[in-house]
Design an enzyme around this catalytic site. Structure first.
Site, PDB file in Angstrom:
ATOM      1  NE  ARG A 268      43.958 -27.789 -21.166  1.00  0.00           N
ATOM      2  CZ  ARG A 268      43.750 -28.314 -22.375  1.00  0.00           C
ATOM      3  NH1 ARG A 268      43.264 -27.580 -23.358  1.00  0.00           N
ATOM      4  NH2 ARG A 268      44.028 -29.590 -22.610  1.00  0.00           N
TER       5      ARG A 268
ATOM      6  CD  GLU B  30      38.983 -25.810 -19.386  1.00  0.00           C
ATOM      7  OE1 GLU B  30      38.842 -26.400 -20.472  1.00  0.00           O
ATOM      8  OE2 GLU B  30      39.579 -26.330 -18.431  1.00  0.00           O
TER       9      GLU B  30
ATOM     10  CB  SER C  23      42.798  -0.681 -17.134  1.00  0.00           C
ATOM     11  OG  SER C  23      43.184  -0.251 -18.428  1.00  0.00           O
TER      12      SER C  23
END
Lengths: 146, 146, 146, 146, 146, 146, 146, 146, 146, 146
Positions: J87, J90, J113
């Site tokens: 997830r 995604e 960073s």
């Protein structure tokens, strides 16, 4: 105007004027590696050098604007085919763990920044065949704990 | 004895003796990048330095022999995950075409050899944060026609 | 004019004039493998042979310029599908380690250059079926220590 | 005994006896490329040479049997990392279409067999640096229609 | 005219004339698998059948020439998605080692040629559902030693 | 006992008894392709033939049970390296779309089943070199609408 | 007209007429999953429903013909990015071996056909949030021995 | 005890006791798909059913604990080879966009949850061949804006 | 109008009007992350905000409609090259298992939804260099048993 | 002792002592995300916290040493299968370009960073279902020109 169209116009202008990257970057007042990478669309210029570059190459406002835009850096995924580029990939493959060992030993746990970074490419004259000298210079960034 | 077993024995001995790669390479009389890469199994040593190295690290004949064998150079295919190594991969991605342009401009059609090649890693003191300086030095090889 | 457009013009001209690669390379005074690879955009020509080639094929200045430009060598990644090309890939797969063993044995630790390199393709007459004879000739490059 | 165990025993015996592949293949009466590839498990020997080889290397019946078995030829998929092997991969990449063009021109539509095939590796003395000479010789197989 | 344009013209002509591959190949005097594969750009025709085919389909000289050219055979890499094609891929996956075992047992160490090769596709009537019958016929090529 | 251990025991027993797959399948009363694929772990046997096979090869109950278990069919992903297996992969690549065209023409929209499927491998004697004949026979399955 | 152009015309017509897939499939007399998949180019229609569909959507003969052609089913290889489609991929990943175990237990060694197959998508009202209900129905195909 | 060892012990116990997944899940009081997936290490059980399952299968505390641990769900990446599992992958490939269209039409912009989700596998008796019926039931999750 | 054309028109209008994403999202009344992602074609807007957005940017009905359509979310597969995006990929790589451990510990077995989800991007002033602060907020979804 | 063995010992000790990551990190005086990632081998500890951690978990000197070593950060390449981790992948896919746009707008050309970086994971109580809140905080690094 996209970065790709910008690069095409710059390459055409450069050929017509018969200028080298070296000469252009001196006129603009930037390192040749940085200037070339910006012209190839992999870095952005700030306003002043973008203006100067377009004056040198006799290019218009739209190229100037495109030079200032932040690039989406993109490159040939996995393994490059061209022998020039591949040899550097091979160098990182062969010496990658060595570099990690020696940076760790000299600096502690951390990395060499690829952002706060510069690079130079020089020619070393040598009777047994000239040599390419690449110097990379990047800030050491230590891992922080929290 | 495989190269992998050789590397394991060297790492253990190095830790026990509390020596850095820098110190070991000075005693053996070779550059630290080259010496480290040979200990990690990516380059071979000739007889003399192999002997010296084993004396420094108090290791046996089998390690000496393994150091002399020609390695099958191998590395993590596609894209490395460790941030130290990845940043160099990113550098080649971003600046690969720039390097090709500038080598072409300065030397003609050809490549930088990754075989007749050396590399150094230095520390540049800097109040805003120390910097890693990598110098690569490789023979230019022109394409030949026939 | 890109290398791809250059190749298309050369192929069309070659067909119209009914010339073979063999005949063209003799007229230009270069080996047929090298000349063909330059016409397919995988090598660059110097000024003189580029001029001669364009005269032989009745092609213009832009083709001449494109032939002189340094190519970004590129090819079908991973595994080629065409059986002619695949068989060579298979040969390298089956005999790769054998080649490494025998080069190591005969020359020491190092590689055969793919840059200081030439190749010839010949036909060997044979009543049981003619045979293809490929000869590769590359400079041996020893690994250096530093 | 698997082909892998067979190769390990052969390599150990070869080192102990201080023999080169060249010397072994002369004693067995086969080409060094073919003999080496069979020892590395990429080709099978018939009964007589398998017997001779085991006698030369003082190895037992099980190695002899393993040499005779038909190998499942297998190799590093996609792109090899070792520079020796990679350079040949690069050669096929750069010259693959050229080879196809010239075989087509000289022989018609068809391929060079990788089965009815032999290869030799020679050393060419040269004051500017010795050269590796690879000769491949394969039967031309025309596509048939039906 | 490229092979792709050639295929498009052939498909259009075939539909307009309401001819099946079966009917076309009978008129041309070639097997339907071979003829179809040549029309799809995966094999070349010799002069006579190319002429006949163009007459049957009422197509011009350029299609005839394109049919005669040697194709660069190319296909969907890795794994095909269409269920018709995938099932054959699955068959090779499931039975590949079995085929290797049985060819080895019946013929010795070697392969079935995919070049000196033909294929037929037939329909077997069956009350429980008709069956597809594919027959492949390829020359056995023994590995040679040297 | 896993399918892999089962296959190993069968191969060892087969070699010791000096039986071919052909002979074993005749004694068990099954086709040699099917029987071999079940022994290699790619198909399951029902009780009776599993029993017979173990009797022929003098193997125990655990092999019998393992033969009856439903296999998880698995094979070398992407592209096989062994030339015997690769040639079939090449055949599917070159003729895949041709097969789809001709099945569509002869049967309508649908596929050849790889489940309700059988295969035979035969040797065709030929003075110009014996030929491998593979026959595949699979039920046609039409796509249904709903 | 290609399947892709066909799909584009259907989508445009559907939006202009303000019809849902549900409504269109009722007028045509087919299931909504099947009808939609045919409109998206993944299944073919027979003559009658193709005609009806074009009447409902006020589309021409060329769309009708394109609907009847047998599709080359093709989809996003490896792993889909869209979350709707990915979740189903995840379901197959998590429950794939479970499905194999339970089909084996209930039916014997064999598969669920993806050809003799139908699917329905329904909405289940639920106060805690409506639920998507997918029903797949495929013929069991037992492996056959021979 | 890892999940893999847990699965092995469960499979062995299940075979020795001659129980089906159906029977085990009835005794434990859970659906057979969910119970099987938990035994194969792709879902976790809560305390009570884990205890019951171990009692049914006469297994120890360590299996009980392993059943309760949260799994790292993992599966064969890219494309499964086993035909049973592959057919479901093919179904998602062919009908993925259709499912997306119809969920969008019936529910709005959102997805079917693969977490708040259940699945059933049933056998439908049919004289033309029994049919596998898979029912998936997942909560609809609408995309939210913010 | 496709989502890609929609994004192009929005970017052009935004530059001409000299508006930032921040300003646009305030005028429309949505979070800047959500609004930007919808303009880039990765989320859909409902009617009202779509209308407002087009008014702010002086764009037509077709852009409004395209904003409302449900997107097929798609992105650069495998590993992104741009350093900004790559760093987040690296974060998920390095901390993925840590996140799983801590969500499991705090919430039980389940996931953070990527659908019922929002994200904010803020700037934290800092004399040692400003900091990027990303906050993700997603509903916890427990796995259910059945 | 490798990092992998170190992690195994820590996990076992943690379970036996019944401590959560939250509790352990409080006792050691570090953030729970950082502490957990170091225990999983993705970050290194300095001397003091390594000592404390081993005291809390009653582990020996070798674990302490292993915690201090610089890790080679490594993770599941391409796409993770576990839903928790996926997830987040995604989220980066869907919002990656949005993040790039907004960082560019707020900070200029540069990156967040991943080295000078921290992360927190919190639980937000919510009657409609608790929510996972992830906060990432990284230094902005501007690209420099030279």
């Amino acid at each position: 105007m996209t970065k790709i169209e910008m690069t095409e116009q710059i390459i055409v202008a450069k050929k017509e004027l018969g200028l080298s990257w070296e000469e252009i970057s001196k006129k603009v007042g930037l390192g040749s590696v940085f200037l070339t990478s910006a012209c190839l669309g992999q870095n952005s210029l700030t306003k002043e050098p973008a203006k100067k570059l377009c004056k040198v190459l006799k290019l218009g406002k739209d190229v100037e604007k495109a030079l200032i835009e932040f690039p989406y850096k993109t490159w040939e995924k996995s393994i490059p085919t061209d022998p020039v580029v591949y040899r550097f990939y091979e160098v990182i493959g062969v010496y990658g763990d060595t570099i990690k060992e020696l940076i760790g030993e000299k600096f502690g746990d951390g990395i060499m920044s690829a952002i706060d970074f510069s690079m130079d490419i020089d020619k070393e004259k040598n009777p047994a065949g000239d040599r390419v000298v690449i110097t990379m210079n990047g800030k050491f960034l230590p891992y922080k704990s929290w």
